[in-house]
Design an enzyme around this catalytic site. Structure first.
Site, PDB file in Angstrom:
ATOM      1  N   HIS A 182      -5.705  -6.615  -1.798  1.00  0.00           N
ATOM      2  CA  HIS A 182      -4.708  -5.652  -1.333  1.00  0.00           C
ATOM      3  C   HIS A 182      -3.514  -6.359  -0.674  1.00  0.00           C
ATOM      4  CE1 HIS A 182      -3.817  -1.454  -0.911  1.00  0.00           C
ATOM      5  NE2 HIS A 182      -3.761  -1.466   0.403  1.00  0.00           N
ATOM      6  N   SER A 232       0.839  -1.196   0.000  1.00  0.00           N
ATOM      7  CA  SER A 232       0.000   0.000   0.000  1.00  0.00           C
ATOM      8  C   SER A 232       0.884   1.260   0.000  1.00  0.00           C
ATOM      9  CB  SER A 232      -0.960  -0.043   1.191  1.00  0.00           C
ATOM     10  OG  SER A 232      -2.037   0.840   1.016  1.00  0.00           O
ATOM     11  N   ASP A 291      -8.439  -5.522  -5.983  1.00  0.00           N
ATOM     12  CA  ASP A 291      -8.104  -4.410  -5.097  1.00  0.00           C
ATOM     13  C   ASP A 291      -8.409  -3.092  -5.792  1.00  0.00           C
ATOM     14  OD1 ASP A 291      -6.987  -2.579  -3.347  1.00  0.00           O
ATOM     15  OD2 ASP A 291      -4.910  -3.107  -3.847  1.00  0.00           O
TER      16      ASP A 291
END
Length: 509
Positions: free
Chosen positions: A468, A190, A443
């Site tokens: 993710h 991320s 995602d």
């Protein structure tokens, strides 16, 4: 037991929180309930006390880019270390470093099993560095109230300062370990994945390579459409069930219409089991539901997880099964409650849902500042097919809120000026190497990721069913073959980097 959730009238978001909406739709910044502790961690009985990592602190400089008196100030930066499997400095054994995200570093460490599971075969030292202004790495004497007071203190919170922190700490650590020639590979997921990729670009003399998982380095103004995030969420649900998609898509009007009828608010409270202490309205309920759909799409993992909340395998599918179930008949509100409960109450322990919980168990609050300065990542502007109502993402609305709240104007093009992004395939082919970009197409952040391989050493791994940073999670016997193949490929690529590094080291000695 009540499950908590906070609503704040803002236009900001974290990569681990629901994205912003316009003021017309009650913008939200959800917080994770305090129960969000890694299930994998519990299963393995790991903790800082019994060997997963040791906690240390590094005296870090406040300002790496100026020479005024305050730039000489320091703060204590936390990092976690595990040397159980390290082959040692004499063998030039590798050092694996996690570039910390916008939150408490322990949370991310406990959910990054890929590094722990591969440390033995690489004989790697593991280091997880906390991002400044998060967790326990708070400047100004560790006083969060002072550090977050105003622009004069928060001004030291930026991605460039964080990257310089990582470089400074790594270089000092290697010196203290007499491990100057040990190769460093950085990892991140991320925002942490964005930092890992940028670190390799900016500090190639410190890190020989980077695994950047679910890193939306292209999710900035002028690079991707604001629609893309919501479009992916829509497709996730629609791919499971057309009826499920239609029920969620029609829920916003249904909730508004119900709220406007006599006794409607009480019906909504009863149906969705909202705690009686809450003074809620249709906007807060809609925000609560949005967060459930968004988070579940992000964490649509193929095995049970406990990263955000306890969730079953393939939770989007489970939500749609709840909506399509005949148990609730034609009661669409009951169907929505059943679906949301997959995210908020899969354990079945919640008696009611608290929409007024102000907790921030993972220390995500600093992201508001970053989203008001440099991290201007457009999310909004839904089309008619979206499960969310149509609305326009507005830079002007973001700038207005930031001026009101922080007295600061965003720099919407600073990230692409500092790190690039335009024509990234052509640019990185000339200027970068040894980066793995992983993205799972379920995602919603994958829309801002690097999805095409650029060169032999700039590799994009795209998993159609991935969510993710699923590749960084602890492995499970229930993992599908495609996920095993992804991790194996990543390991092989990293091994090739380290092998090439040692060959070059020997030839130059």
């Amino acid at each position: 037991m009540a499950i908590g959730f906070q609503f704040i009238i803002i236009t900001l978001f974290s990569l681990f929180s629901a994205p912003s909406l316009t003021f017309a739709f009650v913008p939200i910044l959800p917080r994770f309930p305090s129960s969000a502790v890694s299930a994998e961690l519990k299963q393995r009985s790991h903790s800082s006390q019994n060997g997963l990592y040791r906690t240390k602190f590094f005296t870090q400089i406040l300002d790496h880019f100026n020479f005024n008196p305050q730039s000489n100030h320091t703060f204590q930066q936390r990092y976690l270390i595990n040397d159980t499997f390290w082959g040692g400095a004499k063998n030039n054994a590798p050092i694996f470093v996690y570039t910390g995200n916008e939150g408490n570093i322990e949370w991310f460490t406990q959910n990054t099993g890929f590094m722990f599971e591969n440390a033995p075969s690489f004989q790697a030292l593991l280091v997880f560095i906390e991002h400044r202004f998060y967790g326990k790495s708070i400047p100004f004497g560790g006083n969060k109230t002072v550090a977050y007071a105003n622009t004069s203190t928060l001004g030291y919170l930026s991605s460039t300062q964080a990257l310089a922190d990582y470089a400074t700490l790594i270089i000092d650590l290697k010196k203290n370990l007499s491990a100057t020639d040990s190769p460093v590979v950085v990892f991140g997921g991320s925002y942490g994945g964005m930092l890992a990729a940028w670190f390799r670009m900016k500090y190639p003399h410190v890190a020989i390579g980077a695994l950047a998982s679910s890193a939306p380095i292209l999710h900035f103004m002028g690079l991707v459409s604001p629609d893309i995030f919501n479009n992916i969420i829509t497709q996730d649900f629609r791919s499971e069930s057309e009826n499920c998609y239609k029920v969620i898509k029609g829920s916003w009007d249904l909730i508004d219409d119900t709220a406007n009828k006599p006794g409607g608010m009480e019906l909504l409270r009863k149906t969705f089991r909202i705690c009686k202490s809450d003074d809620f309205g249709p906007g807060s309920l809609e925000g609560w539901l949005r967060a459930a759909w968004i988070y579940t799409a992000m964490t649509d993992y193929p095995t049970p997880s406990n990263f955000l909340n306890p969730l079953p395998a393939y939770p989007v599918k489970k939500m749609c099964e709840a909506i399509d179930s005949s148990v609730t008949g034609n009661n669409r509100l009951a169907k929505l409650h059943a679906a949301a409960s997959v995210y908020y109450n899969y354990t079945g322990k919640a008696r009611c849902f608290d929409l007024d919980d102000n907790s921030d168990p993972h220390d995500l609050g600093g992201w508001q500042w970053q989203a008001c300065t440099e991290m201007i990542m457009p999310v909004g502007g839904s089309n008619k097919e979206s499960i969310f109502p149509e609305y326009e993402w507005s830079y002007e609305a973001r700038a207005s809120w930031c001026d009101f709240f922080y007295n600061v104007q965003p720099r919407p093009h600073w990230i692409t000026t500092e790190f690039g992004g335009h024509a990234i395939e052509r640019v990185l082919k000339r200027s970068a190497s040894n980066i793995i970009f992983f993205n799972g197409l379920r995602d919603p952040w994958s829309g801002g990721g690097v999805l095409k391989t650029i060169s032999k050493t700039l590799v994009a791994i795209v998993a159609k069913k991935g969510a993710h940073h699923v590749d960084l999670r602890f492995s499970s016997k229930e993992d599908p073959q495609w996920l095993k193949d992804v991790r194996k490929l990543e390991v092989n690529i990293i091994a090739s980097w380290i092998s090439q590094y040692h060959q070059d080291l020997q030839s130059n000695s």
